[in-house]
Design an enzyme around this catalytic site. Structure first.
Site, short mmCIF file in Angstrom:
data_model
loop_
_atom_site.label_atom_id
_atom_site.label_comp_id
_atom_site.label_asym_id
_atom_site.label_seq_id
_atom_site.Cartn_x
_atom_site.Cartn_y
_atom_site.Cartn_z
N SER A 79 -63.34 -47.60 42.43
CA SER A 79 -64.01 -48.81 41.93
C SER A 79 -63.95 -48.88 40.40
O SER A 79 -64.25 -47.90 39.70
CB SER A 79 -65.47 -48.83 42.37
N ASN A 93 -71.30 -37.16 48.13
CA ASN A 93 -70.90 -37.34 46.72
C ASN A 93 -71.89 -38.24 45.99
O ASN A 93 -72.49 -39.14 46.58
CB ASN A 93 -69.48 -37.92 46.62
N CYS A 123 -72.38 -49.08 46.48
CA CYS A 123 -72.44 -47.69 46.02
C CYS A 123 -73.90 -47.24 46.09
O CYS A 123 -74.77 -47.86 45.50
CB CYS A 123 -71.92 -47.56 44.59
N ASN A 170 -69.70 -48.41 53.44
CA ASN A 170 -69.74 -47.36 52.42
C ASN A 170 -70.50 -46.15 52.98
O ASN A 170 -70.80 -46.09 54.16
CB ASN A 170 -70.40 -47.91 51.15
N GLY A 205 -67.24 -38.84 56.03
CA GLY A 205 -66.60 -37.88 56.93
C GLY A 205 -67.06 -38.04 58.37
O GLY A 205 -67.81 -38.97 58.69
N GLY A 241 -60.71 -41.84 54.21
CA GLY A 241 -61.07 -41.24 52.93
C GLY A 241 -61.21 -39.74 52.99
O GLY A 241 -60.29 -38.99 52.66
#
Ligand code: SIN
Length: 320
Positions: free
Chosen positions: A48, A71, A130, A192, A217, A265
């Site tokens: 981003s 994260n 986010c 997200n 994940g 991802g």
């Protein structure tokens, strides 16, 4: 036997197959994103990009857990003006590029979208979700009205397809998806990361400096899949599934749930960029074996099965 086509079209954005990397994975370096494309992805998504350079949160910002990764990077990025050249390099390398972006206000979102469009991106992914910047920016996707407003402002500044990336950290993801659609979104990326945390038992404090972070994940796949299922029922525009795709079977589950494409991802951390080719080849084998010639024939099929189940329940007059 008819020939199989893996190509998909997302509101005019053509992909040779329905896989992309999820934003953030492998950052925004053109050579690294080119590796993702060469390994088999249908297109790439950048990390981003915001209006100005941001350093993000102090380390530690990433922790590997048994079911995935947590994260809290805090949207570090060099700013859109720097990124204009990087997009040009990706275009020179022949890589179809989705530019993920964010802003701190409706105006900033619109400005960044304008610059990325001029820079030559093929599509935009509006990061409304986010989970790691709540204090400075607010998590836009928590509020349907804001999502509609920012999407409309972005659409005023660009002719590119705009994918709005939503959050699983809301009570009703369908309402937010519908608001994005009303704002003019061309597709929804669902979803997200899931807000979580980890504590170090020896230091007796949170592992991440930011305390909380976004979980990605395999652990989040059932949650993200449910979001895709719900969003695809709520909107008319395509849905891009994101969350825990590691194998081709995961990708097929997302297609059956209603996704037209998937983003991969965290699996890159365990399986390397080869994961894109593996998923694509597995999908092709699945389609051959089951007599599908186009990806769109698979999209949403599990909803048909769900409807049959519902009608059987009705026939039996079972009350739940
Ligand atoms: C981050 O930079 O904190 C993660 C980005 C995101 O989850 O959108």
């Amino acid at each position: 036997m008819s020939k199989i086509s893996l190509a998909v079209d997302l509101a005019g954005f053509h992909l040779r197959n329905p896989t992309m990397n999820a934003a953030g994975v492998l950052g925004m370096s053109p050579p690294l994103l080119k590796r993702v494309y060469d390994a088999g992805a249908g297109a790439v998504v950048t990390k981003s990009i915001g209006p100005v350079p941001r350093t993000g949160h102090p380390n530690p910002t990433l922790v590997q857990l048994s079911g995935g990764a947590l994260n809290a990077m805090g949207l570090p990025n060099p700013g859109v003006d720097y990124f204009v050249d990087e997009i040009a390099k990706l275009k020179e390398l022949g890589v179809p590029t989705v530019a993920s972006f964010f802003g701190g206000s409706v105006q900033e979102f619109a400005e960044v979208a304008y610059k990325l469009t001029k820079a030559g991106a093929d599509a935009l992914e509006l990061n409304a979700s986010c989970p790691n910047v709540a204090e400075e920016l607010g998590m836009l996707a928590a509020d349907a009205g804001s999502v509609e407003k920012v999407t409309a402002a972005v659409k005023d500044e660009t002719r590119l397809p705009v994918f709005v990336k939503l959050s699983p950290n809301v009570t009703n993801v369908k309402t937010v998806a519908k608001a994005a659609e009303w704002g003019g979104a061309d597709a929804i990326t669902a979803v997200n990361t899931l807000l979580g945390m980890a504590i170090d038992v020896n230091f007796r404090r949170p592992v991440l400096t930011n305390v909380t972070g976004g979980l990605s994940g395999p652990a989040v796949k059932p949650v993200a899949l449910r979001c895709v299922w719900e969003v695809s029922q709520a909107v008319e525009i395509p849905v891009i599934g994101c969350g825990g795709v590691t194998t081709w079977e995961d990708a097929v589950e997302y297609l059956l749930a209603g996704a037209s494409a998937v983003e991969i991802g965290t699996a890159v951390m365990t399986r390397g960029v080869e994961v894109y080719g593996e998923v694509v080849r597995g999908l092709e084998r699945y389609m051959t074996k089951n007599g599908f010639s186009r990806v769109e024939e698979v999209v949403g099929l599990a909803h048909e099965a769900g409807r049959h189940t519902e009608s059987r329940v009705d026939k039996c007059n079972i009350r739940v």
